[in-house]
Write an enzyme that holds these catalytic residues in place. Structure first.
Site, short mmCIF file in Angstrom:
data_model
loop_
_atom_site.label_atom_id
_atom_site.label_comp_id
_atom_site.label_asym_id
_atom_site.label_seq_id
_atom_site.Cartn_x
_atom_site.Cartn_y
_atom_site.Cartn_z
N HIS A 88 2.03 -0.56 -1.73
CA HIS A 88 1.06 0.53 -1.80
C HIS A 88 1.46 1.71 -0.93
CE1 HIS A 88 -1.23 -1.39 1.65
NE2 HIS A 88 -1.47 -0.13 1.94
N ASP A 225 2.81 -7.39 -1.85
CA ASP A 225 2.68 -5.97 -1.51
C ASP A 225 3.87 -5.46 -0.69
OD1 ASP A 225 1.72 -3.43 -1.11
OD2 ASP A 225 -0.28 -4.06 -0.47
N SER A 628 -0.44 -0.77 7.62
CA SER A 628 0.17 -1.22 6.37
C SER A 628 1.67 -1.10 6.47
CB SER A 628 -0.33 -0.38 5.20
OG SER A 628 -1.53 -0.89 4.76
N1 ARG Z 1 -7.05 -2.45 1.41
C1 ARG Z 1 -5.66 -2.09 1.67
C2 ARG Z 1 -5.60 -0.92 2.61
O1 ARG Z 1 -6.25 -0.05 2.84
C3 ARG Z 1 -4.84 -1.89 0.44
C4 ARG Z 1 -5.12 -0.67 -0.37
C5 ARG Z 1 -4.28 -0.54 -1.62
N2 ARG Z 1 -4.61 -1.57 -2.59
C6 ARG Z 1 -5.62 -1.50 -3.51
N3 ARG Z 1 -5.84 -2.51 -4.28
N4 ARG Z 1 -6.39 -0.43 -3.60
O2 ARG Z 1 -6.11 -0.04 2.79
N1 GLU Z 2 -4.25 -1.40 3.59
C1 GLU Z 2 -4.42 -0.75 4.87
C2 GLU Z 2 -3.41 0.36 5.08
O1 GLU Z 2 -3.05 1.01 4.13
C3 GLU Z 2 -4.41 -1.78 5.94
C4 GLU Z 2 -5.70 -2.44 5.88
C5 GLU Z 2 -6.52 -2.20 7.11
O2 GLU Z 2 -6.32 -2.99 8.03
O3 GLU Z 2 -7.30 -1.23 7.14
O4 GLU Z 2 -3.02 0.70 6.18
#
Ligand code: ARG
Ligand code: GLU
Length: 693
Positions: A88, A225, A628
């Site tokens: 991502h 990921d 991330s």
């Molecule tokens: N929750 C993770 C992070 O903030 C992954 C975000 C990307 N993945 C998704 N399925 N939207 O942010």
């Molecule tokens: N998916 C998140 C990022 O893009 C990490 C998730 C989190 O710990 O907030 O950094």
């Protein structure tokens, strides 16, 4: 007798220590100050030294960590500049290389030689050269009693001097001075920035984004990921713009990869760039987040997601148009739900209030007396305006027609730019969704923003049309912004007419309202609050002399440590900390977009022997957005995983960390190796890596 009792207590303590895993650790520590935590880390299993984590005199682990792009982390894994990050995090770049003929998002991408690696204009990676406490230099010339404006000016001037001196001799160096602890401390950060970064490999989205929005922020998780890039440098190993003559960057340090695997209780640490946390705020600020801001924003987004979903499920074309928009709305929506729930469950407001009562008592007669009352008054003064600002962002500014009008305003009067924005915009625009969102959002605005704060324009429109619905009909019927053809046919002499377009008028009227009514109070109270928080932060440090404080995250490099652990999300449920390929096959369903795995993965699994292939794992490291792509390391400092998410029940860790529920989610590096080999047929990459075991 006494001795016996003593011995049995000792035994009980020893037994407890043996059966209880080391306690989870809250904290995102500055690498340069890690010596204050190293004893604790070592007691919990870490086998290296503070110098191994961060050193300016010799290569250390920090030299293998990069800020990837503007908001992610990445890690070096070879002597030839190879880096890992999340899928991502690489998504936008993979997308840019994709076309109908080569859909790398859908099919994945694997460079089978270095010549096939793809350059990414605009993508940089930044290495931290060093960080340094410059508080004394930054505040030189400041004395107690000066105004805040004077202080800010001194900070600005001194910072500029420090930055200029730091970057002067080098090539490709940038520097910044960052305020920590609300400006009680200042650190200089000096980076070396490389801008020739090429795409090496990415799995198909059905692996890299497996589980999609359904599994996002959740456990059990099975997302692959990751994406792989390589840094290139000039003949002297220095940063250089893209050139076919550039050579793979030779790092001072890179991580060895461990294939030994993880098990419950293993020490882990995460080395990366967490973006933003607010651990030391006043109870009322927490209450506002959990009881006002989050619930309102969640409700508004629930409505928008429902509207999108309704049309997405009726048409494949609309699903493709709105899937990225849906994902970005859903990501924070889900996180806020966990945050609000977690804060309520932890009783953070009550805990903070009790703490504040003790603080007040201690503060009486000191320079902190009255501080908390001042903060409380300021927050009360600010909140209606803060709420209006948040609500404006989540309602009026989410209407795509209004967004387009704002984009045109910014492009005005360049007809070419306006037309190219329209081309982009209509590719992914579905008017019935926008019409429904307009009505729902404008209705919510009227219902939830106090009459006295509403723009006159809004009241006038409602009075004129009688209802939001009728207003909406008039806007969509009367605006040229709903028609790509009309915009593309615009001539220079028509430009002025745009300013009376109903969508333009909305954008303009609300912007003026924000600038004139909301922003002045919001910004002045916010300034006063951060100033008071600077005192409160120092006050908390004086009040709790024995506590080690870590500064709130601000995208600077940090170390978080903990151990591999499952958790219990609810009564009767225990989550184990490791997921496997077996679980992917269990979720596999060709009819569910988020769970439709590529055929090749089914075929590999059918050959047998891969049931136990590890995929993801949970640990107690304190992380947040920006982490991330961060390397997840074992006690020997070797790479065991790549951080990519948290569990939603633990997302309140941006405000309060609960060792019972806060877990970061990592990709097991062995799943990366498995996919690179079996799906990408790119195991030639392993030749340049070093395996620790
Ligand atoms: N929750 C993770 C992070 O903030 C992954 C975000 C990307 N993945 C998704 N399925 N939207 O942010
Ligand atoms: N998916 C998140 C990022 O893009 C990490 C998730 C989190 O710990 O907030 O950094």
């Amino acid at each position: 007798m006494k001795t016996l009792r003593f011995i049995s207590i000792l035994a009980a303590v020893a037994l407890l220590a043996a059966i209880q895993p080391a306690r989870a650790d809250e904290g995102m520590w500055l690498p340069a100050l890690i010596s204050q935590r190293i004893g604790d880390m070592q007691a919990k299993g870490f086998k290296l030294t503070a110098e191994d984590i961060y050193s300016v005199n010799q290569a250390s682990l920090k030299d293998a960590v990069v800020l990837f792009g503007r908001g992610c982390t990445g890690e070096l894994v070879s002597g030839d500049g190879l880096i890992f990050t999340n899928h991502h995090c690489g998504y936008g770049y993979i997308q840019k290389h994709s076309s109908v003929e080569h859909d790398y998002l859908k099919d994945g991408f694997w460079a089978l030689s270095r010549a096939e690696e793809l350059p990414n204009p605009g993508l940089t990676v930044s290495f931290l050269e060093y960080m340094q406490d410059v508080t004394a230099q930054v505040l030189e010339g400041y004395s107690e009693g000066m105004s805040e404006e004077q202080r800010a000016q001194i900070v600005r001037q001194n910072s500029k001097k420090l930055i200029d001196a730091a970057v002067a001799p080098g090539k490709g160096l940038t520097a910044s001075v960052e305020a920590l602890f609300y400006g009680n401390q200042y650190f200089l950060f000096v980076f070396r920035v490389y801008s020739d970064v090429r795409l090496v490999g990415a799995p198909p989205s059905s692996i890299g984004k497996f589980g999609g929005e359904t599994d996002n922020w959740m456990w059990p998780r099975h997302t692959g990921d990751f994406s792989i890039f390589r840094i290139y440098a000039d003949a002297n190993n220095a940063p250089a713009a893209y050139s076919p003559d550039n050579k793979p960057y030779q790092p001072k340090k890179f991580f060895k990869v461990s294939r030994a695997g993880v098990k419950e209780g293993d020490f882990t640490f995460v080395y990366g760039c967490p973006g933003s946390t607010r651990e030391y705020i006043y109870s009322e600020d927490v209450r506002y987040t959990a009881e006002v801001s989050d619930p309102h924003k969640i409700a508004l987004r629930t409505t928008r997601l429902e509207k999108m979903k309704k049309y997405m499920s009726q048409s494949q074309a609309v699903r493709i148009q709105y899937s990225a928009k849906y994902a970005s709305v859903a990501n924070a929506w889900k996180k806020w739900q966990g945050e609000a729930k977690g804060i309520n469950k932890m009783k953070t407001v009550a805990t903070k209030k009790a703490y504040e009562a003790r603080f007040r008592q201690w503060a009486s007669g000191t320079r902190y007396e009255g501080l908390l009352d001042r903060i409380e008054a300021l927050i009360a003064q600010r909140n209606p305006y803060y709420f209006a600002y948040e609500y404006y962002n989540e309602t009026v500014r989410t209407i795509e027609l209004v967004q387009m009008a704002s984009a045109f305003k910014a492009a005005f009067p360049s007809l070419d730019v306006i037309k190219s924005r329209a081309e982009d915009f209509f590719k992914d625009y579905y008017r019935p969704i926008d019409e429904e969102i307009f009505t729902a959002m404008m209705t919510a605005f009227g219902a939830n923003i106090d009459q006295s704060l509403q723009p006159q324009f809004y009241k006038d429109q409602i009075a004129k049309y009688g209802s939001v619905e009728a207003w909406k009909d008039a806007v969509f019927a009367g605006s040229v912004f709903t028609s790509k053809e009309k915009i593309l046919a615009l001539k220079a002499e028509d430009l002025e007419t745009l300013k009376t377009d109903p969508a333009w008028e909305i954008s303009e009227a609300f912007r003026n309202w924000y600038n004139e009514t909301v922003f002045p109070v919001l910004s002045s109270t916010n300034r006063a609050i951060s100033l008071a928080y600077r005192d409160y932060m120092q006050g908390q440090m004086d009040f709790e002399k024995d506590k080690d404080f870590y500064p709130d995250a601000n995208l600077t490099l940090r170390v978080a440590y903990g151990y591999v652990a499952g958790y219990s999300p609810a009564d009767g449920i225990d989550y184990r900390p490791v997921s496997t390929l077996k679980g992917i096959i269990e979720k596999d369903n060709p009819d569910i977009f988020d769970y439709n795995i590529p055929q090749v993965l089914r075929d590999i699994y059918a050959q047998g022997g891969h049931e136990a292939q590890p995929v993801c794992f949970l640990a107690t490291n304190h992380t947040t957005g920006g982490n991330s792509g961060s390397p997840v390391l074992n006690a020997d400092g070797n790479l065991i995983g790549i951080n990519f998410d948290r569990v939603w029940e633990g997302t309140m860790s941006d405000i309060a960390f609960d060792p019972e529920f806060c877990r970061n989610i990592s990709l097991d590096v062995r799943y990366l190796l498995f996919i690179v080999d079996k799906v990408g047929h790119a195991s030639y990459l392993f030749d340049e890596m070093v395996f620790a075991d």
